[in-house]
Design a protein around this motif. Structure first.
Motif, PDB file in Angstrom:
ATOM      1  N   ASP A  41      59.699  46.644   4.252  1.00  0.00           N
ATOM      2  CA  ASP A  41      60.411  45.366   4.255  1.00  0.00           C
ATOM      3  C   ASP A  41      60.103  44.562   5.514  1.00  0.00           C
ATOM      4  OD1 ASP A  41      61.524  46.002   1.843  1.00  0.00           O
ATOM      5  OD2 ASP A  41      63.458  46.643   2.677  1.00  0.00           O
ATOM      6  N   ILE A  42      60.120  45.222   6.656  1.00  0.00           N
ATOM      7  CA  ILE A  42      59.845  44.532   7.917  1.00  0.00           C
ATOM      8  C   ILE A  42      58.404  44.035   7.959  1.00  0.00           C
ATOM      9  CG2 ILE A  42      59.620  44.877  10.416  1.00  0.00           C
ATOM     10  CD1 ILE A  42      62.057  46.711  10.211  1.00  0.00           C
ATOM     11  N   VAL A  43      57.470  44.851   7.497  1.00  0.00           N
ATOM     12  CA  VAL A  43      56.062  44.444   7.498  1.00  0.00           C
ATOM     13  C   VAL A  43      55.852  43.235   6.592  1.00  0.00           C
ATOM     14  CG1 VAL A  43      53.756  45.168   6.800  1.00  0.00           C
ATOM     15  CG2 VAL A  43      55.180  46.698   8.146  1.00  0.00           C
ATOM     16  N   LEU A  44      56.488  43.215   5.431  1.00  0.00           N
ATOM     17  CA  LEU A  44      56.342  42.070   4.529  1.00  0.00           C
ATOM     18  C   LEU A  44      56.953  40.804   5.119  1.00  0.00           C
ATOM     19  CD1 LEU A  44      56.962  43.744   1.066  1.00  0.00           C
ATOM     20  CD2 LEU A  44      54.800  42.933   2.016  1.00  0.00           C
ATOM     21  N   VAL A  45      58.101  40.934   5.783  1.00  0.00           N
ATOM     22  CA  VAL A  45      58.710  39.763   6.422  1.00  0.00           C
ATOM     23  C   VAL A  45      57.811  39.237   7.534  1.00  0.00           C
ATOM     24  CG1 VAL A  45      60.645  39.015   7.867  1.00  0.00           C
ATOM     25  CG2 VAL A  45      61.068  40.339   5.792  1.00  0.00           C
ATOM     26  N   LEU A  46      57.241  40.130   8.343  1.00  0.00           N
ATOM     27  CA  LEU A  46      56.332  39.687   9.403  1.00  0.00           C
ATOM     28  C   LEU A  46      55.089  39.038   8.826  1.00  0.00           C
ATOM     29  CD1 LEU A  46      56.583  42.633  11.941  1.00  0.00           C
ATOM     30  CD2 LEU A  46      57.450  40.313  12.214  1.00  0.00           C
ATOM     31  N   LEU A  47      54.581  39.570   7.726  1.00  0.00           N
ATOM     32  CA  LEU A  47      53.419  38.967   7.085  1.00  0.00           C
ATOM     33  C   LEU A  47      53.721  37.556   6.610  1.00  0.00           C
ATOM     34  CD1 LEU A  47      50.538  39.328   5.934  1.00  0.00           C
ATOM     35  CD2 LEU A  47      51.634  40.139   3.833  1.00  0.00           C
ATOM     36  N   ILE A  48      54.871  37.363   6.021  1.00  0.00           N
ATOM     37  CA  ILE A  48      55.256  36.020   5.563  1.00  0.00           C
ATOM     38  C   ILE A  48      55.416  35.081   6.748  1.00  0.00           C
ATOM     39  CG2 ILE A  48      57.115  34.708   4.472  1.00  0.00           C
ATOM     40  CD1 ILE A  48      57.505  37.158   2.627  1.00  0.00           C
ATOM     41  N   ILE A  49      56.029  35.549   7.829  1.00  0.00           N
ATOM     42  CA  ILE A  49      56.208  34.701   9.019  1.00  0.00           C
ATOM     43  C   ILE A  49      54.848  34.283   9.580  1.00  0.00           C
ATOM     44  CG2 ILE A  49      56.992  34.722  11.424  1.00  0.00           C
ATOM     45  CD1 ILE A  49      59.381  36.402  10.468  1.00  0.00           C
ATOM     46  N   PHE A  50      53.919  35.236   9.709  1.00  0.00           N
ATOM     47  CA  PHE A  50      52.603  34.897  10.243  1.00  0.00           C
ATOM     48  C   PHE A  50      51.837  33.973   9.304  1.00  0.00           C
ATOM     49  CE2 PHE A  50      52.982  38.875  12.863  1.00  0.00           C
ATOM     50  CZ  PHE A  50      53.059  38.199  14.071  1.00  0.00           C
ATOM     51  N   MET A  51      52.012  34.135   7.996  1.00  0.00           N
ATOM     52  CA  MET A  51      51.326  33.252   7.053  1.00  0.00           C
ATOM     53  C   MET A  51      51.862  31.829   7.143  1.00  0.00           C
ATOM     54  SD  MET A  51      51.004  35.750   3.750  1.00  0.00           S
ATOM     55  CE  MET A  51      50.495  34.444   2.661  1.00  0.00           C
ATOM     56  N   VAL A  52      53.132  31.663   7.484  1.00  0.00           N
ATOM     57  CA  VAL A  52      53.718  30.331   7.610  1.00  0.00           C
ATOM     58  C   VAL A  52      53.363  29.708   8.952  1.00  0.00           C
ATOM     59  CG1 VAL A  52      55.915  29.086   7.783  1.00  0.00           C
ATOM     60  CG2 VAL A  52      55.577  30.795   5.987  1.00  0.00           C
ATOM     61  N   VAL A  53      53.356  30.503  10.017  1.00  0.00           N
ATOM     62  CA  VAL A  53      53.157  29.971  11.364  1.00  0.00           C
ATOM     63  C   VAL A  53      51.683  29.693  11.666  1.00  0.00           C
ATOM     64  CG1 VAL A  53      53.377  30.576  13.813  1.00  0.00           C
ATOM     65  CG2 VAL A  53      55.265  30.989  12.250  1.00  0.00           C
ATOM     66  N   THR A  54      50.760  30.476  11.132  1.00  0.00           N
ATOM     67  CA  THR A  54      49.344  30.345  11.464  1.00  0.00           C
ATOM     68  C   THR A  54      48.781  28.961  11.159  1.00  0.00           C
ATOM     69  OG1 THR A  54      49.025  32.706  11.166  1.00  0.00           O
ATOM     70  CG2 THR A  54      47.066  31.327  11.085  1.00  0.00           C
ATOM     71  N   PRO A  55      49.050  28.344  10.003  1.00  0.00           N
ATOM     72  CA  PRO A  55      48.520  26.986   9.800  1.00  0.00           C
ATOM     73  C   PRO A  55      49.074  25.960  10.782  1.00  0.00           C
ATOM     74  CG  PRO A  55      49.186  27.936   7.715  1.00  0.00           C
ATOM     75  CD  PRO A  55      49.655  28.868   8.778  1.00  0.00           C
ATOM     76  N   MET A  56      50.289  26.193  11.278  1.00  0.00           N
ATOM     77  CA  MET A  56      50.867  25.265  12.254  1.00  0.00           C
ATOM     78  C   MET A  56      50.152  25.349  13.597  1.00  0.00           C
ATOM     79  SD  MET A  56      54.891  25.709  11.578  1.00  0.00           S
ATOM     80  CE  MET A  56      55.579  25.656   9.948  1.00  0.00           C
ATOM     81  N   LEU A  57      49.613  26.507  13.932  1.00  0.00           N
ATOM     82  CA  LEU A  57      48.941  26.672  15.220  1.00  0.00           C
ATOM     83  C   LEU A  57      47.565  26.026  15.239  1.00  0.00           C
ATOM     84  CD1 LEU A  57      49.818  30.395  15.991  1.00  0.00           C
ATOM     85  CD2 LEU A  57      50.885  28.347  16.915  1.00  0.00           C
ATOM     86  N   SER A  58      46.972  25.827  14.081  1.00  0.00           N
ATOM     87  CA  SER A  58      45.611  25.291  14.055  1.00  0.00           C
ATOM     88  C   SER A  58      45.577  23.768  14.032  1.00  0.00           C
ATOM     89  CB  SER A  58      44.865  25.844  12.836  1.00  0.00           C
ATOM     90  OG  SER A  58      45.490  25.397  11.651  1.00  0.00           O
ATOM     91  N   ARG A  59      46.717  23.123  14.035  1.00  0.00           N
ATOM     92  CA  ARG A  59      46.737  21.664  14.057  1.00  0.00           C
ATOM     93  C   ARG A  59      46.307  21.160  15.428  1.00  0.00           C
ATOM     94  NH1 ARG A  59      52.497  20.500  11.157  1.00  0.00           N
ATOM     95  NH2 ARG A  59      51.938  21.355   9.141  1.00  0.00           N
ATOM     96  N   ALA A  60      45.457  20.150  15.430  1.00  0.00           N
ATOM     97  CA  ALA A  60      44.973  19.584  16.690  1.00  0.00           C
ATOM     98  C   ALA A  60      45.908  18.468  17.150  1.00  0.00           C
ATOM     99  CB  ALA A  60      43.566  19.041  16.506  1.00  0.00           C
ATOM    100  N   LEU A  61      46.046  18.345  18.427  1.00  0.00           N
ATOM    101  CA  LEU A  61      46.841  17.281  19.011  1.00  0.00           C
ATOM    102  C   LEU A  61      45.920  16.181  19.510  1.00  0.00           C
ATOM    103  CD1 LEU A  61      49.365  19.361  21.132  1.00  0.00           C
ATOM    104  CD2 LEU A  61      49.758  18.322  18.908  1.00  0.00           C
ATOM    105  N   ASP A  62      46.331  14.938  19.298  1.00  0.00           N
ATOM    106  CA  ASP A  62      45.559  13.818  19.818  1.00  0.00           C
ATOM    107  C   ASP A  62      45.882  13.642  21.289  1.00  0.00           C
ATOM    108  OD1 ASP A  62      44.433  13.324  17.361  1.00  0.00           O
ATOM    109  OD2 ASP A  62      46.029  11.939  16.763  1.00  0.00           O
ATOM    110  N   VAL A  63      44.847  13.707  22.116  1.00  0.00           N
ATOM    111  CA  VAL A  63      45.015  13.578  23.557  1.00  0.00           C
ATOM    112  C   VAL A  63      44.206  12.372  24.021  1.00  0.00           C
ATOM    113  CG1 VAL A  63      44.667  14.701  25.780  1.00  0.00           C
ATOM    114  CG2 VAL A  63      45.290  16.057  23.791  1.00  0.00           C
TER     115      VAL A  63
END
Length: 77
Positions: free
Chosen positions: A21-43
């Motif tokens: 259960d914990i591994v599946l929850v962590l997998l879902i969290i990482f799947m949701v957060v990873t696309p947010m980290l790859s967004r580029a910021l305009d500088v």
């Protein structure tokens, strides 16, 4: 899982359901957060300016460090 009658020993079976259960929850969290980290910021970067004027020596930063007991202090620019 069979029950053992007359045995007063400790149950040695490992329950892996909470771990899965914990591994599946962590997998879902990482799947949701990873696309947010790859967004580029305009500088806004200032344009590059080339100048042939040497820097003013009075604006240089000089840091002196006490030397080792056997040698003089070193100067880093």
């Amino acid at each position: 899982m069979a029950m053992q009658l007359g045995s007063s020993g400790v149950k040695s079976d490992i329950n892996v359901t909470p771990f899965v259960d914990i591994v599946l929850v962590l997998l879902i969290i990482f799947m949701v957060v990873t696309p947010m980290l790859s967004r580029a910021l305009d500088v806004a970067v200032p344009p590059k300016t080339e100048s042939n004027v040497p820097p003013d020596p009075t604006e240089q930063l000089i840091h002196q460090r006490q030397g080792a007991p056997t040698g003089p202090p070193k100067v880093y620019l």
